[in-house]
Design a protein around this motif. Structure first.
Motif, PDB file in Angstrom:
ATOM      1  N   PRO A  23      -7.820   2.547  -4.365  1.00  0.00           N
ATOM      2  CA  PRO A  23      -6.668   3.445  -4.183  1.00  0.00           C
ATOM      3  C   PRO A  23      -6.749   4.696  -5.057  1.00  0.00           C
ATOM      4  CG  PRO A  23      -5.930   1.167  -4.352  1.00  0.00           C
ATOM      5  CD  PRO A  23      -7.368   1.186  -4.757  1.00  0.00           C
TER       6      PRO A  23
ATOM      7  N   VAL B 115       0.841  -1.203   0.000  1.00  0.00           N
ATOM      8  CA  VAL B 115       0.000   0.000   0.000  1.00  0.00           C
ATOM      9  C   VAL B 115       0.873   1.248   0.000  1.00  0.00           C
ATOM     10  CG1 VAL B 115      -1.852   1.231   1.189  1.00  0.00           C
ATOM     11  CG2 VAL B 115      -1.780  -1.285   1.234  1.00  0.00           C
TER      12      VAL B 115
ATOM     13  N   LEU C 127      -5.166  -4.234  -1.500  1.00  0.00           N
ATOM     14  CA  LEU C 127      -5.304  -3.587  -2.808  1.00  0.00           C
ATOM     15  C   LEU C 127      -6.270  -4.328  -3.723  1.00  0.00           C
ATOM     16  CD1 LEU C 127      -1.561  -2.682  -3.490  1.00  0.00           C
ATOM     17  CD2 LEU C 127      -3.361  -1.170  -2.629  1.00  0.00           C
TER      18      LEU C 127
ATOM     19  N   ARG D 256       2.099   1.866  -3.442  1.00  0.00           N
ATOM     20  CA  ARG D 256       1.047   2.405  -4.312  1.00  0.00           C
ATOM     21  C   ARG D 256       0.879   3.905  -4.086  1.00  0.00           C
ATOM     22  NH1 ARG D 256      -3.316  -0.057  -6.838  1.00  0.00           N
ATOM     23  NH2 ARG D 256      -1.810  -1.759  -7.035  1.00  0.00           N
TER      24      ARG D 256
END
Length: 270
Positions: free
Chosen positions: A260, A56, A239, A59
Motif C-alpha cells: 500500500p 483497503v 493488506l 488505508r
C-alpha cells in the motif's frame, strides 16, 4: 467522513458504490482536491471479498485520499454487466468531482484478483465503441486515470484461473473467441492508463505469469507500469497484515505489507 451508498444501475442490474470521502475543513484548506481510489474486491466473479473492500478503503483514506468500494454484479450475471457498472461508477465520480473535491486527474481504479480483472477491463476497454454503445457514456466519462492491480486475474490461456472466466462468461465460457476477448493481455493498447501491479511468486491460485503477461503487453504498447513481485504469500493477501487476515495467520506476510505504501507513493507522483 462522508460515507454513503450510491446505487449504480444498468438496464438489468444494480451495483452499490460506497463512498469514503474526506470532509473538507478550513484547517486543511477548503479548496483541497484529493485523488480517489475506487476499489473492486475479488472473489472469482462468484462472491465479493470483505477483506479486500473496506479495510483497503480505510488505508487509502489514511493516506489522505478519498476511497470508494464497488460491490459489482457477480454470477449468475455475466460479462459485460460488471464492466458497465464500473464504467458508470467512474463516470459518477468524474461528474461529482467538484462536489466532493476529487482530483479529476487522479481517479484510480484498484482491483484484487478477479476484481483486478474488472479494473483491468475498464483500463483496456474504456474507449471501445461497444462500451459506449452499451452504457450511453462517452469514453472520456469512463476513462480511469490509473490502475492498481493486485494479484490480478489476466489471462484466459495457459495460466488462467478458469473459475473466474467460467463465472464471468457463464454459458459462453466454452466460446474460444469470448475467452480471448476477455484475456486482457491480448487487449492492451497505448491508450491503457499507467498501472501499478503486484503479485507473489508463490501464488498457486492465480499464477504470477498473469501479471508478467500483462506487463509484457504493456511494455510492447509503451504503457508505463510499476511491477512488484514478492517471493512468498498465498493468493488473496489483501493488506497482508493482521487487519485482513482470516484469523489463522495465513494471510499475514510482513514483506508484502509494503505494497500500500508503494502504491500510495506511486499515486502521489506527477
Amino acid at each position: 467522513m462522508i460515507v454513503k451508498t450510491i446505487p449504480i444501475r444498468t438496464d438489468h442490474t444494480q451495483a452499490a458504490l460506497t463512498t469514503y470521502f474526506q470532509d473538507q475543513s478550513p484547517e486543511l484548506g477548503l479548496d483541497r482536491k484529493r485523488p480517489v481510489v475506487l476499489i473492486c474486491p475479488g472473489g472469482g466473479y462468484g462472491f465479493l471479498s470483505d477483506r479486500e473492500a473496506e479495510p483497503v478503503a480505510l488505508r487509502m483514506c489514511g493516506a489522505g485520499f478519498h476511497a470508494c468500494v464497488l460491490r459489482y454484479s457477480i454470477a449468475p450475471e455475466t460479462f459485460p454487466a460488471s464492466l458497465w457498472e464500473l464504467a458508470a461508477s467512474v463516470a459518477w465520480l468524474r461528474e461529482h468531482a467538484e462536489e466532493y473535491h476529487i482530483d479529476e486527474k487522479k481517479i484510480v481504479v484498484c482491483g484484487f484478483s478477479a476484481g483486478a480483472h474488472l479494473a483491468g477491463s475498464i483500463g483496456v476497454f474504456w474507449n471501445r465503441d461497444f462500451l459506449s454503445e452499451l452504457t450511453g457514456l462517452s469514453a472520456g466519462q469512463m476513462r480511469p486515470d490509473r490502475l492498481i492491480l493486485c494479484y490480478p486475474v489476466i489471462t484466459s490461456g495457459k495460466y488462467a484461473h478458469m473459475g473466474s472466466f467460467e463465472s464471468l462468461l457463464g454459458k459462453e465460457s466454452g466460446d474460444e473467441k469470448k475467452r480471448e476477448f476477455v484475456s486482457l493481455e491480448k487487449q492492451v493498447t497505448p491508450d491503457m492508463p499507467k498501472t501499478f501491479l503486484w503479485h507473489t511468486f508463490a501464488d498457486q491460485a492465480v499464477p504470477v505469469e498473469n501479471s508478467l503477461l500483462l506487463a509484457e503487453a504493456m511494455r510492447s504498447a509503451g504503457v508505463p507500469f510499476e511491477l512488484h513481485i514478492f517471493p512468498d504469500g498465498e493468493h488473496g493477501l489483501s493488506l497482508a497484515d493482521e487487519q485482513t487476515d482470516c484469523g489463522k495467520g495465513e494471510q499475514i506476510v510482513p514483506e508484502c505489507t509494503v505494497w500500500p505504501a508503494l502504491a500510495i507513493d506511486w499515486i502521489r507522483r506527477d
